[in-house]
Motif scaffolding. Structure first.
Motif, mmCIF file in Angstrom:
data_model
loop_
_atom_site.group_PDB
_atom_site.id
_atom_site.type_symbol
_atom_site.label_atom_id
_atom_site.label_comp_id
_atom_site.label_asym_id
_atom_site.label_seq_id
_atom_site.Cartn_x
_atom_site.Cartn_y
_atom_site.Cartn_z
ATOM 1 N N SER A 171 82.525 12.630 80.331
ATOM 2 C CA SER A 171 83.571 13.530 79.857
ATOM 3 C C SER A 171 83.983 13.188 78.428
ATOM 4 C CB SER A 171 84.775 13.505 80.803
ATOM 5 O OG SER A 171 85.436 12.276 80.692
ATOM 6 N N ASN A 172 84.078 11.868 78.135
ATOM 7 C CA ASN A 172 84.373 11.492 76.751
ATOM 8 C C ASN A 172 83.305 12.042 75.810
ATOM 9 O OD1 ASN A 172 86.495 10.094 77.744
ATOM 10 N ND2 ASN A 172 85.731 8.057 77.217
ATOM 11 N N GLY A 173 82.066 11.900 76.264
ATOM 12 C CA GLY A 173 80.941 12.358 75.447
ATOM 13 C C GLY A 173 81.004 13.846 75.190
ATOM 14 N N ILE A 174 81.370 14.609 76.229
ATOM 15 C CA ILE A 174 81.438 16.062 76.070
ATOM 16 C C ILE A 174 82.493 16.443 75.038
ATOM 17 C CG2 ILE A 174 82.119 18.185 77.248
ATOM 18 C CD1 ILE A 174 80.623 17.119 79.709
ATOM 19 N N VAL A 175 83.647 15.771 75.115
ATOM 20 C CA VAL A 175 84.726 16.108 74.176
ATOM 21 C C VAL A 175 84.338 15.738 72.750
ATOM 22 C CG1 VAL A 175 87.070 15.589 73.493
ATOM 23 C CG2 VAL A 175 86.523 15.931 75.898
ATOM 24 N N VAL A 176 83.879 14.517 72.562
ATOM 25 C CA VAL A 176 83.469 14.103 71.222
ATOM 26 C C VAL A 176 82.326 14.990 70.741
ATOM 27 C CG1 VAL A 176 82.508 12.225 69.858
ATOM 28 C CG2 VAL A 176 84.220 11.741 71.586
ATOM 29 N N GLY A 177 81.428 15.295 71.673
ATOM 30 C CA GLY A 177 80.291 16.151 71.342
ATOM 31 C C GLY A 177 80.714 17.533 70.901
ATOM 32 N N ILE A 200 75.131 11.263 74.807
ATOM 33 C CA ILE A 200 74.209 10.127 74.722
ATOM 34 C C ILE A 200 74.899 8.932 74.069
ATOM 35 C CG2 ILE A 200 72.109 9.295 73.601
ATOM 36 C CD1 ILE A 200 71.011 12.167 73.943
ATOM 37 N N GLN A 201 75.641 9.236 73.005
ATOM 38 C CA GLN A 201 76.337 8.175 72.292
ATOM 39 C C GLN A 201 77.314 7.432 73.203
ATOM 40 O OE1 GLN A 201 78.958 9.273 69.087
ATOM 41 N NE2 GLN A 201 77.628 8.211 67.627
ATOM 42 N N ASN A 202 78.087 8.194 73.956
ATOM 43 C CA ASN A 202 79.097 7.559 74.799
ATOM 44 C C ASN A 202 78.492 6.797 75.969
ATOM 45 O OD1 ASN A 202 82.199 7.957 74.403
ATOM 46 N ND2 ASN A 202 81.150 9.670 73.440
ATOM 47 N N ILE A 203 77.452 7.364 76.558
ATOM 48 C CA ILE A 203 76.831 6.676 77.688
ATOM 49 C C ILE A 203 76.117 5.417 77.208
ATOM 50 C CG2 ILE A 203 74.975 6.870 79.399
ATOM 51 C CD1 ILE A 203 75.897 9.736 79.861
ATOM 52 N N ALA A 204 75.429 5.540 76.075
ATOM 53 C CA ALA A 204 74.775 4.354 75.509
ATOM 54 C C ALA A 204 75.816 3.302 75.171
ATOM 55 C CB ALA A 204 73.977 4.734 74.272
ATOM 56 N N GLY A 205 76.940 3.763 74.597
ATOM 57 C CA GLY A 205 78.019 2.829 74.246
ATOM 58 C C GLY A 205 78.572 2.138 75.469
ATOM 59 N N GLY A 206 78.744 2.919 76.551
ATOM 60 C CA GLY A 206 79.343 2.361 77.763
ATOM 61 C C GLY A 206 78.437 1.369 78.469
ATOM 62 N N TYR A 207 77.153 1.680 78.528
ATOM 63 C CA TYR A 207 76.249 0.835 79.320
ATOM 64 C C TYR A 207 75.540 -0.234 78.494
ATOM 65 C CZ TYR A 207 76.844 3.822 83.377
ATOM 66 O OH TYR A 207 77.371 4.490 84.434
ATOM 67 N N GLY A 237 77.806 -1.980 68.884
ATOM 68 C CA GLY A 237 77.155 -1.453 67.681
ATOM 69 C C GLY A 237 76.011 -0.496 67.962
ATOM 70 N N LEU A 238 75.536 -0.482 69.197
ATOM 71 C CA LEU A 238 74.396 0.366 69.521
ATOM 72 C C LEU A 238 74.788 1.848 69.519
ATOM 73 C CD1 LEU A 238 71.547 -0.570 70.048
ATOM 74 C CD2 LEU A 238 71.903 -0.175 72.472
ATOM 75 N N LYS A 239 76.054 2.076 69.820
ATOM 76 C CA LYS A 239 76.577 3.439 69.896
ATOM 77 C C LYS A 239 76.233 4.254 68.638
ATOM 78 C CE LYS A 239 80.992 5.586 71.007
ATOM 79 N NZ LYS A 239 82.427 5.372 71.196
ATOM 80 N N GLU A 240 76.355 3.600 67.497
ATOM 81 C CA GLU A 240 76.124 4.307 66.229
ATOM 82 C C GLU A 240 74.631 4.538 65.962
ATOM 83 O OE1 GLU A 240 78.670 1.986 66.395
ATOM 84 O OE2 GLU A 240 80.070 3.664 66.377
ATOM 85 N N VAL A 241 73.811 3.706 66.551
ATOM 86 C CA VAL A 241 72.379 3.748 66.224
ATOM 87 C C VAL A 241 71.615 4.722 67.119
ATOM 88 C CG1 VAL A 241 70.312 2.361 65.879
ATOM 89 C CG2 VAL A 241 72.551 1.341 65.537
ATOM 90 N N VAL A 242 72.055 4.784 68.384
ATOM 91 C CA VAL A 242 71.310 5.565 69.370
ATOM 92 C C VAL A 242 71.019 7.006 68.931
ATOM 93 C CG1 VAL A 242 71.444 6.563 71.676
ATOM 94 C CG2 VAL A 242 71.869 4.145 71.344
ATOM 95 N N PRO A 243 72.012 7.742 68.374
ATOM 96 C CA PRO A 243 71.705 9.120 67.982
ATOM 97 C C PRO A 243 70.508 9.215 67.051
ATOM 98 C CG PRO A 243 74.040 8.698 67.746
ATOM 99 C CD PRO A 243 73.403 7.401 68.115
ATOM 100 N N PHE A 244 70.410 8.283 66.110
ATOM 101 C CA PHE A 244 69.310 8.348 65.144
ATOM 102 C C PHE A 244 67.970 8.066 65.809
ATOM 103 C CE2 PHE A 244 73.043 7.648 62.545
ATOM 104 C CZ PHE A 244 72.856 8.593 61.554
#
Lengths: 294, 263
Positions: free
Chosen positions: A9-15, A249-256, A264-271
């Motif tokens: 849900s966080n991801g959807i909102v930020v997205g 993707i960013q939020n799930i990657a950040g969470g897990y 720090g992975l949160k910022e990299v995953v999208p790229f």
């Protein structure tokens, strides 16, 4: 499971906010073929204006937002007149470089006027979180989501059915032919830039409500770049879908994954994702390949 | 209705494309402007419709008058409102817009938005094929269909003077006939004046009332369409409508000399 849903849900909102900011990119790319690298700084301006109106002049939020939109539209017009129009016949790369310079300029102005400390928005939305099936959603998030969805629907309808929307698509398609229809390309550009600035400002205000206002917000310009490239630079739908995808993707990657590697992975995953998608689909998910007759 | 006097135009400030071009389009008539590649036909149309500046060109001398009013240097959006519409060379339909959206785009400058729907139907009457394809993206149409769309889009602006730049370019001969018959029909039914630039002189003169032949940026010959078609020398040397066996080199040269006197 609850953790996953929470991240989702966080991801959807930020997205959804990513999608909105990405829309600004797409609008300008479609009409002029240029990438507006100052889009992140456009995002930055909105919340500061809104904040000043609310805290210094005690204007209620809705009016402040309206004021912000007006100021942003003017900002867009000024940029179009002073930066883009003189470069109308110049190569696209010149326009892109000019927006890069503009980005530095706007960031500098914001630093000069408002400093670099993080400011918080006065309470606009009720602070008590809602529980939706175990997932905690704060009203700010919910409202942001609703506002973004409404805006996206409005834009889709605008492009499809309004006279101005049609003219914007025509200019994007073939500028000379649009001129021969009697469309004023200058006017269309001016409208495009002011709409892009307004859209960015709304994104900024929503983001500011969620995580505070600081010059760092301009980095969203960079975060959103994978969104537009993922969705296809010239696709409105692509911007929206890409926004949701990257946000989630960013939020799930950040969470897990972040706890495992120490953050720090949160910022990299999208790229990383964009890299893979572009290998498979070079024009992005919804980008047009361009109709070519052979 | 349209009067071009001694027009001179340059590209990039050095390339002289028109050197004293003059022509006249009377009300309600079809005028054909013919000539070889690089003669300045398209430049003439662009100059009339105000689109020369977009191509890096400018008018350096002469005047263009439309309904008695001087229109040099007027921007294209104003000219479309005044009633001059150029259907550009190479069709230039909006590829990512549907057929119907292309037609609506043609009506951009019109104030009477309510009549647009009826006008779209009228254009489908001229070109029934477009009706079948109305939901399709224009980029996927064939060359002939795109040309019909480009002409239809021009009609949507309700111009008094329609400028057509090479409507036969890259189109099957059978379709060329159909398109030109429709141009004639439009001219008769709507009373629209039409100035058509063509390489295919035969088909253009078959529907035109009057013809001009251009060479090197100026008019070298003008006459009624019948006379131009009837004059065998002209049709052979300018229009490429040869009917007899090959001429030898000496004969061609003697013609060149006489041509000087014609100017």
């Amino acid at each position: 499971m609850t953790f996953f849903l929470q991240m989702l849900s966080n991801g959807i909102v930020v997205g959804s906010i990513y999608g909105l900011v990405a829309l600004g990119f797409v609008l300008i790319y479609r009409s002029s073929g240029a990438l507006n690298l100052a889009n992140g700084e456009f995002v930055l301006f909105g919340p500061y204006i809104c904040l000043v109106l609310m805290t210094s002049y005690n204007v209620p939020f809705y009016l402040a937002l309206l004021g912000t939109l007006v100021v942003s539209a003017i900002l867009g017009l000024v940029v179009e007149r002073l930066v883009v129009r003189p470069l109308q016949h110049a190569p696209t790369i010149s326009v892109i470089m000019a927006t890069l310079g503009l980005a530095s300029l706007l960031a500098g102005v914001v630093h000069m006027i408002w400093g670099h400390s993080t400011k918080t928005f006065p309470q606009v939305f009720p602070p008590t979180p809602l529980k939706l099936g175990g997932v905690i959603v704060t009203p700010v998030y919910l409202w942001s989501f609703v506002i973004v969805i409404v805006l996206l629907i409005i834009f889709t309808v605008f492009f499809k059915y309004s006279k101005m929307g049609l003219a914007m698509r025509a200019v994007a398609d073939d500028q000379q032919a649009a001129l021969s229809m009697g469309m004023s390309v200058k006017f269309v550009y001016a409208v495009t830039w002011s709409i892009a600035a307004m859209v960015a400002a709304i994104g900024g205000v929503l983001l500011g409500n969620i995580s505070g206002v600081s010059p760092n917000m301009a980095t969203i310009g960079l975060t959103v770049l994978p969104v537009v490239i993922l969705g296809g630079l010239d696709s409105v739908l692509g911007a929206i879908v890409g926004g949701f995808l990257i946000g989630v993707i960013q939020n799930i990657a950040g969470g897990y994954l972040d706890p495992l590697v120490g953050g720090g992975l949160k910022e990299v995953v999208p790229f990383i994702i964009v890299l893979f998608i572009l290998m498979l689909k070079p024009y992005g998910l919804f980008g047009s390949k361009g109709i070519e007759r052979v | 209705m349209l009067q071009v006097n001694n027009l001179e135009a340059v590209y990039q400030k050095i390339i002289l494309a028109l050197r004293g071009m003059s022509l006249h389009v009377p009300e309600g008539k079809i005028v054909a402007l013919l000539g070889s590649n690089g003669a300045g036909k398209s430049t003439t149309l662009k100059a009339i419709s105000g689109l020369l500046t977009g191509d890096g060109g400018q008018i350096t001398d002469g005047t263009i008058e439309f309904e008695g009013e001087k229109i040099n240097g007027v921007t294209p959006d104003v000219l479309v409102k005044k009633g001059i519409f150029l259907s550009m060379e190479g069709r230039r339909v909006f590829k990512d817009l549907t057929v119907e959206e292309n037609l609506i785009a043609g009506a951009y400058t019109r104030k009477d938005r309510g009549n647009i729907k009826a006008d779209i139907e009228r254009i489908y009457g001229y070109f029934p094929k477009l009706d079948m394809l109305k939901g399709r993206k224009a980029g996927y149409l064939s060359g002939g269909e795109q040309q019909m769309l480009a002409i239809g889009r021009g009609l949507m602006a309700k111009p008094k003077l329609l400028l057509l730049d090479e409507p036969s370019l890259g189109i099957a001969p059978l379709l060329v006939q159909e398109i030109f018959q429709n141009i004639k029909k439009i001219n008769q039914e709507e009373g629209m004046s039409i100035l058509v630039v063509e390489q295919n002189a035969n088909v253009a003169l078959s529907i035109a009332d009057y013809g001009y032949i251009m060479e090197n940026g100026r008019v070298v010959m003008q006459d009624t369409a019948q006379n131009l078609l009837a004059n065998s020398e002209i049709s052979e040397h300018y229009l490429g409508i040869g009917n007899d066996e090959d001429k030898n080199y000496r004969e061609a040269k003697s013609y060149k000399r006489r041509q000087r006197i014609v100017w």
